[in-house]
Design a protein around this motif. Sequence first.
Motif, PDB file in Angstrom:
ATOM      1  N   CYS A  58     -86.803  36.308  81.693  1.00  0.00           N
ATOM      2  CA  CYS A  58     -85.936  36.399  82.860  1.00  0.00           C
ATOM      3  C   CYS A  58     -86.644  37.242  83.911  1.00  0.00           C
ATOM      4  N   THR A  59     -86.532  36.873  85.189  1.00  0.00           N
ATOM      5  CA  THR A  59     -87.204  37.612  86.253  1.00  0.00           C
ATOM      6  C   THR A  59     -86.182  38.118  87.269  1.00  0.00           C
ATOM      7  N   ALA A  75     -87.844  45.325  78.726  1.00  0.00           N
ATOM      8  CA  ALA A  75     -87.878  45.232  80.185  1.00  0.00           C
ATOM      9  C   ALA A  75     -89.214  45.746  80.691  1.00  0.00           C
ATOM     10  N   ARG A 113     -86.185  38.177  74.200  1.00  0.00           N
ATOM     11  CA  ARG A 113     -85.975  38.011  75.635  1.00  0.00           C
ATOM     12  C   ARG A 113     -86.673  39.127  76.411  1.00  0.00           C
ATOM     13  N   VAL A 172     -89.327  42.697  86.170  1.00  0.00           N
ATOM     14  CA  VAL A 172     -88.752  43.151  87.432  1.00  0.00           C
ATOM     15  C   VAL A 172     -89.869  43.586  88.369  1.00  0.00           C
ATOM     16  N   ALA A 190     -78.872  40.717  85.479  1.00  0.00           N
ATOM     17  CA  ALA A 190     -79.487  39.951  84.396  1.00  0.00           C
ATOM     18  C   ALA A 190     -79.309  40.657  83.058  1.00  0.00           C
ATOM     19  N   ALA A 191     -79.471  41.976  83.045  1.00  0.00           N
ATOM     20  CA  ALA A 191     -79.334  42.731  81.801  1.00  0.00           C
ATOM     21  C   ALA A 191     -77.886  42.755  81.324  1.00  0.00           C
ATOM     22  N   ALA A 196     -81.875  42.876  88.517  1.00  0.00           N
ATOM     23  CA  ALA A 196     -82.214  43.268  87.147  1.00  0.00           C
ATOM     24  C   ALA A 196     -80.978  43.724  86.383  1.00  0.00           C
ATOM     25  N   PRO A 233     -81.900  42.212  77.476  1.00  0.00           N
ATOM     26  CA  PRO A 233     -83.228  41.824  77.014  1.00  0.00           C
ATOM     27  C   PRO A 233     -83.639  42.619  75.782  1.00  0.00           C
ATOM     28  N   LEU A 246     -87.373  40.822  80.185  1.00  0.00           N
ATOM     29  CA  LEU A 246     -86.936  40.944  81.571  1.00  0.00           C
ATOM     30  C   LEU A 246     -88.087  41.504  82.397  1.00  0.00           C
TER      31      LEU A 246
END
Length: 234
Positions: A37-38, A57, A10, A14, A48-49, A45, A54, A12
């Motif tokens: 993931c954005t 990142a 995964r 940002v 999401a984390a 961020a 993730p 991430l």
Amino acid sequence: MAEDYLKTKRILLVDDERELLQLLETILREDGFTSICTAQSAAEALRAAEDRPPALAVLDVMLPDGDGFSLLRRLREEGDYPVLFLSARGEEEDRLQGFGLGADDYIVKPFLPRELLFRIAAVLRRSYREENPCICLQGSEIDFSRAEVIKNGETLPLTAKEHALLSALYQADGRIVTIDALCAAAWGDNPFGYENSLMAHIRRIREKIEENPSQPLSLITVKGLGYRLLVKRK
């Protein structure tokens, strides 16, 4: 650029520029990455984390609600995963500050897509090299580094999806991996509707790893839940 087993990790991304985020996601997906993931702010961020940590990142330094350096500190409080800066701020002081905080790499915009992919792959390899073992099953071996099964003296190649599924099963250490989790491992963040495809891939995997695919001893079905991979301990 990266090995198949790394492309299920995964990522991430940002950055406050939506167009750049879309470009970064396109670059990664075209190279085979399946879980991306954005976020356009530090707050997004962090959420999401927290929801799903993730494996890597990629951070901009300049964000609307803070800066990437502060965000790195917050992310590191939650989990120890690699971080790469991708920023227009290329001054020596900024790069040194990023590395001083523990960043794994620092890329200055504008960037070449192939360079970005090489840098991401290098960081992932360094960070997750131990997820690339050779394991023994009943009657066969799996070499994850070569994406191969060795059975009865014959070498059988694994496809990218087969490799991703076996990796997810192996990482569960004998525990049940649900159907949804396996679909997500192989098909990314939108795994719904792949149950029939999953069953077909499981069947082909068993043909490669089992002595008798109709009576599997290594890749076990747990009815109504998912599957388990039983590894022989050396």
